[in-house]
Design an enzyme around this catalytic site. Structure first.
Site, mmCIF file in Angstrom:
data_model
loop_
_atom_site.group_PDB
_atom_site.id
_atom_site.type_symbol
_atom_site.label_atom_id
_atom_site.label_comp_id
_atom_site.label_asym_id
_atom_site.label_seq_id
_atom_site.Cartn_x
_atom_site.Cartn_y
_atom_site.Cartn_z
ATOM 1 C CE1 TYR A 150 36.028 -11.879 -1.044
ATOM 2 C CE2 TYR A 150 38.412 -12.152 -1.214
ATOM 3 C CZ TYR A 150 37.186 -12.621 -0.796
ATOM 4 O OH TYR A 150 37.103 -13.813 -0.124
ATOM 5 C CB SER A 156 40.294 -14.311 2.577
ATOM 6 O OG SER A 156 41.202 -14.552 1.537
ATOM 7 C CE LYS A 183 35.692 -12.598 2.535
ATOM 8 N NZ LYS A 183 34.439 -13.199 3.009
ATOM 9 N NE ARG A 199 45.177 -14.206 -10.900
ATOM 10 C CZ ARG A 199 44.495 -15.224 -10.371
ATOM 11 N NH1 ARG A 199 43.456 -15.730 -11.021
ATOM 12 N NH2 ARG A 199 44.849 -15.755 -9.220
ATOM 13 C CE LYS A 249 33.625 -17.879 -5.005
ATOM 14 N NZ LYS A 249 34.022 -19.250 -4.808
ATOM 15 C CG ASP A 280 22.934 -18.940 -0.454
ATOM 16 O OD1 ASP A 280 22.783 -18.279 -1.498
ATOM 17 O OD2 ASP A 280 23.992 -19.537 -0.173
ATOM 18 C CG ASN A 291 39.615 -19.173 -7.335
ATOM 19 O OD1 ASN A 291 38.447 -18.997 -7.056
ATOM 20 N ND2 ASN A 291 40.554 -18.330 -6.961
ATOM 21 C CG LEU A 292 45.556 -23.720 -10.322
ATOM 22 C CD1 LEU A 292 45.992 -23.296 -11.723
ATOM 23 C CD2 LEU A 292 46.786 -23.932 -9.434
ATOM 24 C CG LEU A 304 22.043 -12.397 4.839
ATOM 25 C CD1 LEU A 304 23.218 -13.360 4.766
ATOM 26 C CD2 LEU A 304 21.659 -12.145 6.294
#
Ligand code: NAD
Ligand code: WQD
Length: 343
Positions: free
Chosen positions: A153, A129, A157, A297, A89, A33, A203-204, A61
């Protein structure tokens, strides 16, 4: 023999929970990481919860200059496989900085593939995702649904899923599980690890939690005119510990010798609206969650939830924790760490 698993992005929100569950399953872990979106503290807390150590390499990475060092370390570690979570993300940021998203997310995946090859490790579980489904399918969404991401994004994926499938097609020793997460929320029941967004949460759940704890005044509910039961968006929220256990189950499946690539939904199979999530969090926290309804949104869809039967069939895994447990655990983490890992 003890399995040795590389966890890229292992200090992050989902990765930290994955590490705890992998360690609990008896596996050894090497975290790779760069800490661009996580804290060293998270690694100490993983070790505290697991009551054992993890190896950790701080490295980017996607940085070509660091590739040899990463490949060598993964080889020396003696990896048997990997869980690949490292990457950027934020959907909105990916629209503004597409090249950075492609470079980082795809570059990181390619480095990991090279390192696993060099280590003779051919099992990889990838953080995909539900965003890969776009808005193209009826609910509940199955893995055979149409894919078509609506932002860079999401396209990273999809592309990484395809790259991993090509790798598995080219060499039948590879086993790949592309896990399509629905909406991960909650935290470890200990309150020691959880989600710690750097900026204003997108995010919510982290947003609701910061309102409940008094860090933000009110929630903006993005639209109440969708064609859903109360007009607000419906999502399949899944407890992050259930999600983490799904990774262990996927590795077990690959360790049993299954090769080739599979796409598998990790969700509960149940959708909740924004207002239902707010009500549940209010119950769990016993705090007021004031909100305003604001316009939709951009890019949001009305409703998505998983058909979760493939994970059950292939991995013998299903989500166990309900919305109340997600809220209670998310709240415990937020209340006990009001400033996240910055004590
Ligand atoms: P996170 O940001 O908490 O974790 C990602 C980790 O990767 C962080 O620790 C970050 O420091 C690290 N990282 C980023 N770029 C790196 C690089 N170039 N080299 C090394 N490390 C790097 O995010 P998360 O919510 O835990 O998500 C983990 C993965 O799951 C991501 O790939 C994300 O796209 C995917 N995912 C997340 C969600 C969600 O809602 N949280 C949903 C679906 C998929
Ligand atoms: C959930 C619901 C919002 C915030 C995103 C990414 C997706 C995946 C998970 C990684 C929606 C509403 C939200 C707020 C709100 N990430 N909402 N007020 O949009 O389903 O998915 O995160 O792969 O790619 O797109 O999750 O938590 O942002 O939103 O009303 O302040 O809450 O409109 O209905 P989403 P979310």
């Amino acid at each position: 023999m003890t399995q040795r698993i590389v966890v890229t992005g292992g200090a992050g929100y989902i990765g930290s929970h994955v590490c705890v569950e992998l360690l609990a399953s008896g596996r050894d872990v090497l975290i790779v990481d760069d800490f661009s979106n996580s804290h060293q503290q998270a690694v100490a807390r993983i070790e505290e919860l697991a009551q054992r150590g993890v190896e950790c390499l701080k490295a980017d990475l996607a940085d070509a200059a660091q590739k040899n060092a990463i490949v060598n370390r993964i080889k020396t570690f003696g990896a048997d496989g990997a869980v690949h979570l490292a990457g950027l993300k934020a959907v909105g940021e990916s629209v503004a900085q597409p090249a950075r998203y492609y470079q980082t997310n795809i570059g990181a995946a390619l480095t990991l593939i090279e390192a696993l090859g060099a280590a003779n490790a051919r099992s990889v579980v990838f953080s995909s995702s539900a965003t890969v489904y776009g808005d193209l399918n009826d609910n509940p969404v199955t893995e055979e649904g149409r894919t078509g991401a609506t932002n860079p994004y999401g396209r990273t994926k999809l592309f990484i899923e395809e790259i991993l499938k090509d790798v598995a097609r080219a060499n039948d020793q590879w086993g790949v599980a592309n896990l399509r997460y629905f909406n991960p929320v909650g935290a470890h029941a200990s309150g020691r690890i959880g989600e710690d967004p750097n900026d204003t949460p997108n995010n919510l759940f982290p947003y609701i939690a910061q309102v409940a704890v008094g860090r933000r005044k009110k929630l903006s509910v993005f639209g109440n005119d969708y064609d859903t039961r109360d007009g607000t968006g419906v999502r399949d929220y899944i407890h992050v510990v259930d999600l983490a256990r799904g990774h262990v189950a996927a590795l077990d499946y690959l360790s049993d010798g299954e090769r080739g690539a599979v796409d598998v939904n990790l969700g509960t199979g149940r959708g909740y609206s924004v207002l239902e999530a707010v009500a549940a969090f209010k119950r769990a926290s016993n705090r007021d969650i004031p909100y305003d309804v604001v316009p939709r949104r951009d890019g949001d869809i009305a409703e998505i939830y998983a058909n979760a039967s493939k994970a059950k069939k292939l991995f013998g895994w299903s989500a166990k924790k309900d919305l109340d447990a997600m809220c209670a655990d998310h709240w415990r983490w937020q209340r006990e760490n009001p400033n996240g890992y910055n004590e």
